[in-house]
Design an enzyme around this catalytic site. Structure first.
Site, PDB file in Angstrom:
ATOM      1  N   ASP A  10       6.869 -13.058  15.215  1.00 19.24           N
ATOM      2  CA  ASP A  10       7.296 -14.666  14.598  1.00 19.24           C
ATOM      3  C   ASP A  10       9.132 -14.949  13.827  1.00 19.24           C
ATOM      4  O   ASP A  10       8.907 -14.045  13.425  1.00 19.24           O
ATOM      5  CB  ASP A  10       6.231 -14.657  14.003  1.00 19.24           C
ATOM      6  CG  ASP A  10       6.150 -16.338  13.891  1.00 19.24           C
ATOM      7  OD1 ASP A  10       6.813 -16.839  14.434  1.00 19.24           O
ATOM      8  OD2 ASP A  10       4.510 -16.798  13.803  1.00 19.24           O
TER       9      ASP A  10
HETATM   10  C1  BGC Z   1       5.443 -20.492  14.451  1.00 22.69           C
HETATM   11  C2  BGC Z   1       5.879 -19.291  16.051  1.00 22.69           C
HETATM   12  C3  BGC Z   1       7.396 -20.538  16.311  1.00 22.69           C
HETATM   13  C4  BGC Z   1       7.988 -20.439  15.573  1.00 22.69           C
HETATM   14  C5  BGC Z   1       9.593 -20.850  16.077  1.00 22.69           C
HETATM   15  C6  BGC Z   1       7.180 -20.386  13.450  1.00 22.69           C
HETATM   16  O1  BGC Z   1       6.740 -20.972  11.850  1.00 22.69           O
HETATM   17  O2  BGC Z   1       4.672 -19.725  13.960  1.00 22.69           O
HETATM   18  O3  BGC Z   1       5.264 -20.697  16.368  1.00 22.69           O
HETATM   19  O4  BGC Z   1       6.870 -20.550  17.512  1.00 22.69           O
HETATM   20  O5  BGC Z   1       8.112 -20.132  13.944  1.00 22.69           O
HETATM   21  O6  BGC Z   1       9.598 -22.511  15.610  1.00 22.69           O
END
Ligand code: BGC
Length: 739
Positions: A255
């Protein structure tokens, strides 16, 4: 379902046509063969670049990698998210995952995935960051539950697999997220989640089995710690569970900013870091890139580990055929996202509307007051009836609850190309009918009451919103602070109903809300649950309100009588020890003898269904799985063991769809198992008088539990109880079988 008479609708045919276009192009073996050949051509720098993001906002997508020169492989474009393509326009905004789950419709869920990734492909996206299946949703107020399909692992698992197969059939790599135990937004980047081994397997890992078995290309490890170690540097969950027990052949990506080390993360199974640079500690620091190269040179990370990362990433690219003319990136997330191609189609809009429509759950319908005819006067009340006056996309990442609610907030959102508000669709529907439509499109209770007093019938719109923790909306830090409707929705409904005008309540919500205050009003004659319906919100609602379609959605979670009745809530402690174990949602209500308001699987129809003739034809050898590990787990885990079936007839007066559900009760040889667990469902469209046969095909996993001693899925011996019905508590047929 096997219908005794054929009654496929035109829309079913359309959906199947969309969903079955393009199958996945290669097997893992074929993909690995090509990846291995490529590996030999790459320099060390190129390999490191392929596993390292180019930093936040360093490329057009939310995640981008460095492109090697030695092979024809691009800078990979990774883009959110689970219901559309974020930061790009135009795109089709589909209903949220939780609505897809509420349809319990395999074909629709697959078609939604295929359509949304067809758009992603046209925009040049390689990896679409969805579907969500963790948060599973053990906490009813948790902010991101709506991105996933259900807090029941079986329903979530089936939906996750359909979504992935649909998405990858369009030539885009899916990314199942977030792995794992990422159950709340408060402290999501510091909390440690500690679930016992059995709970881990039977609840939280369950849908990831389906994801892996569906050949998901990538899995995103989550922000939180698991048993004290970061999810993105956790040998137990990455190497042992995911790549070991589940036989995952794709790659694990972090993540955004969930990586915390160079060596640990590499050695424990992370394969790609996103977005490449760290946001916090210190900002701009990079764990991989040159640091990974140095760690390999000094021997702290083996060369084979880097080669394995690259091979997995390349194989996933080949798996979905992205070597065969995948389009270049056609938008830039950071300049408004206007795309140079328009990949939206009327068929995608139809799928969005069909999912929205089929996810509508009719909770209450006193004296068949719905569907509505053409009333002489109708009051439409509440700010949720209209689009945000500043525009449907006025708030970044939908981070406000103004105007009609059709997505939650956070990274899992997209820009509406248009948003059909309920009021607009109702006016369109009743144009020419002579109905006097009286509106009060604020949440002001006296104004709502005044509108209602002047009308024959009132429809009140209420909401409850939530989202990702980086945005706070009206004091909700991602997770909801309570399960009441927002904007004094209870007071609004009370004021309207107390005018003695028959009142229908439409709920747009991310998850359960407590309805007791509303239900105490005798003039509330209908409650329509519309969830987060996406761009076609109003049209889908009108389809059901005026009886063009009978509602067929069923609750993908329980609606309790109070928040306390769920037994779980988010914590501000440093860790969550998951003390409820296997007993979440209906498993907890059943075990504790708590009566829900509307149980898991509940939903009314404009017609009625009659169940008869339960047939059980199963056989399985008791004991543990013995098969070798293949993609998705032990090879015999998904072995078919037979079927349970039942006749379902439309015994009412209008066509409608029923979702027949199968729950299984385990023998006592499987200790402390929830009284009933969903293990099958089948959706039927039936005309009055028509019958079909619900067929539930069971696999070995469906009657197994996780034996922590044996470290295997085990089929216990003894008598299993069989419950077939219209919800988890409206059981129409019971039986048993002995293993
Ligand atoms: C989220 C993810 C997301 C990523 C990219 C993170 O803050 O938890 O689900 O895919 O950001 O935007």
């Amino acid at each position: 379902m096997r219908s005794l008479f054929t009654s496929a609708t035109a829309s079913t045919v359309l959906l199947l046509a969309v969903s079955l276009a393009n199958a996945q192009v290669r097997t893992w073996d074929e993909a690995y063969e090509r990846a291995t050949a490529d590996l030999a051509l790459l320099t060390q720098d190129e390999k490191v670049g392929m596993v390292t993001g180019v930093t936040w906002e360093g490329g057009p997508c939310v995640g981008n990698t460095y492109a090697p020169e030695s092979i024809p492989y691009p800078s990979l474009c990774l883009q959110d998210g689970p219901l559309s393509i974020r930061f790009a326009n135009p795109v089709t905004v589909f209903p949220a995952g939780i609505n897809a789950g509420a349809t319990w419709d395999r074909d629709l869920i697959r078609a939604r995935g295929a359509a949304m990734s067809a758009e992603a492909k046209a925009l040049g996206v390689n990896v679409q960051l969805g579907p969500g299946c963790g948060a599973l949703g053990k906490i009813p107020s948790a902010g991101r539950n709506w991105e996933g399909f259900s807090n029941d692992p079986y329903l979530a698992g089936v939906a996750t697999a359909e979504a992935i197969e649909g998405m990858q059939s369009s030539g885009v790599q899916a990314c199942a997220k977030h792995y794992i135990l990422n159950e709340q937004e408060h402290n999501r980047e510091t909390i440690s989640s500690v679930a016992d081994d059995r709970t881990m397997h039977e609840l939280y890992l369950w849908p990831f089995y389906n994801a892996v078995r569906a050949n998901v290309a990538s899995i995103m490890c989550s922000y939180n710690k698991v048993n004290g170690s970061w999810a993105c540097e956790n040998d137990g969950i990455l190497n042992d569970l995911l790549k070991g027990q589940l036989g995952f052949k794709g790659y694990v990506l972090s993540d955004w900013n969930a990586q915390h080390s160079t060596v640990e993360s590499a050695n424990t199974g992370l394969d790609m870091t996103m977005p490449g640079s760290d946001f916090n500690s210190p900002p701009g620091s990079i764990y991989w890139g040159d640091n990974l190269a140095a760690a390999i040179t000094n021997g702290s990370v083996a060369q084979e580990r880097l080669d394995d990362m690259v091979t997995r990433i390349l194989a996933s690219w080949y798996l979905v055929g992205q070597d065969q003319g995948h389009p270049p990136v056609a938008f830039n997330s950071w300049n408004g996202g206007a795309a140079s191609v328009n990949a939206t189609t009327p068929a995608h809009g139809d799928i969005s509307r069909a999912v929205a429509r089929d996810s509508i759950i009719l909770l209450k319908n006193t004296n068949h007051s719905l569907p509505l005819g053409e009333p002489a006067s109708l009051a439409i009340i509440g700010s949720d009836a209209i689009v945000n006056p500043d525009g449907a996309n006025a708030c970044v990442d939908r981070g406000c609850n103004v105007g009609t609610l059709a997505q939650g907030w956070g990274s899992g959102t997209a820009e509406f190309p248009y948003l059909v508000a309920p009021l607009d669709a109702i006016e369109e529907k009743l144009a020419g009918a002579g109905t006097n439509i009286i509106t009060s499109t604020t949440d002001d209770a006296p104004a709502g009451a005044e509108a209602a007093a002047a009308a024959e019938t009132a429809i009140v719109f209420i909401t409850s919103d939530s989202g990702e923790g980086y945005i706070t909306v009206e004091d909700h830090v991602g997770d909801r602070n309570h399960l009441d409707p927002w904007h004094n929705g209870n007071a609004l409904v009370q004021a309207v109903a107390q005018t003695n005008t028959p009142t229908i309540v439409v709920v747009h919500s991310v998850g359960p809300i407590i309805l007791e205050t509303i239900l105490a009003e005798p003039n509330v004659i209908g409650i329509v649950w519309a969830g987060l319906p996406g761009q076609e919100s109003g049209h889908a609602l009108v389809d059901v309100l005026f009886g063009e379609f009978s509602p067929s959605g069923k609750l993908p979670y329980t609606i309790g009588k109070s928040e306390e009745d769920y037994g779980t809530t988010w914590t501000t402690e440093l860790s969550d020890t998951f003390p409820e174990g296997l007993f979440i949602d209906y498993r907890y209500f059943d075990q504790s003898g708590i009566a829900p308001r509307y149980e898991f699987g509940f939903g009314l129809s404009y017609t009625t269904f009659n169940y008869s003739i339960l047939a059980i034809s199963l056989s399985a050898t008791p004991g543990p799985t013995t098969g070798e590990i293949v993609v998705g787990g032990a090879s015999d885990l998904f072995e078919p063991i037979g079927t349970i079936s039942a006749y379902v007839a439309n015994s009412g007066n209008v066509p409608g769809a029923e979702i027949a559900q199968l729950y299984i009760g385990y023998p006592e040889t499987a200790p402390s198992t929830p009284p009933k667990q969903l293990r099958g469902f089948d959706k039927f469209s039936l005309v009055p008088g028509e019958s079909g046969i619900a067929i539930f095909e069971l696999t070995r996993r469906d009657i197994s539990y996780w034996d922590v001693e044996a470290q295997k899925w085990v089929v216990p011996s003894g008598a299993f109880q069989v419950y077939v019905g219209s919800s988890s508590r409206d059981i129409r047929l019971t039986g048993s079988f002995v293993i």
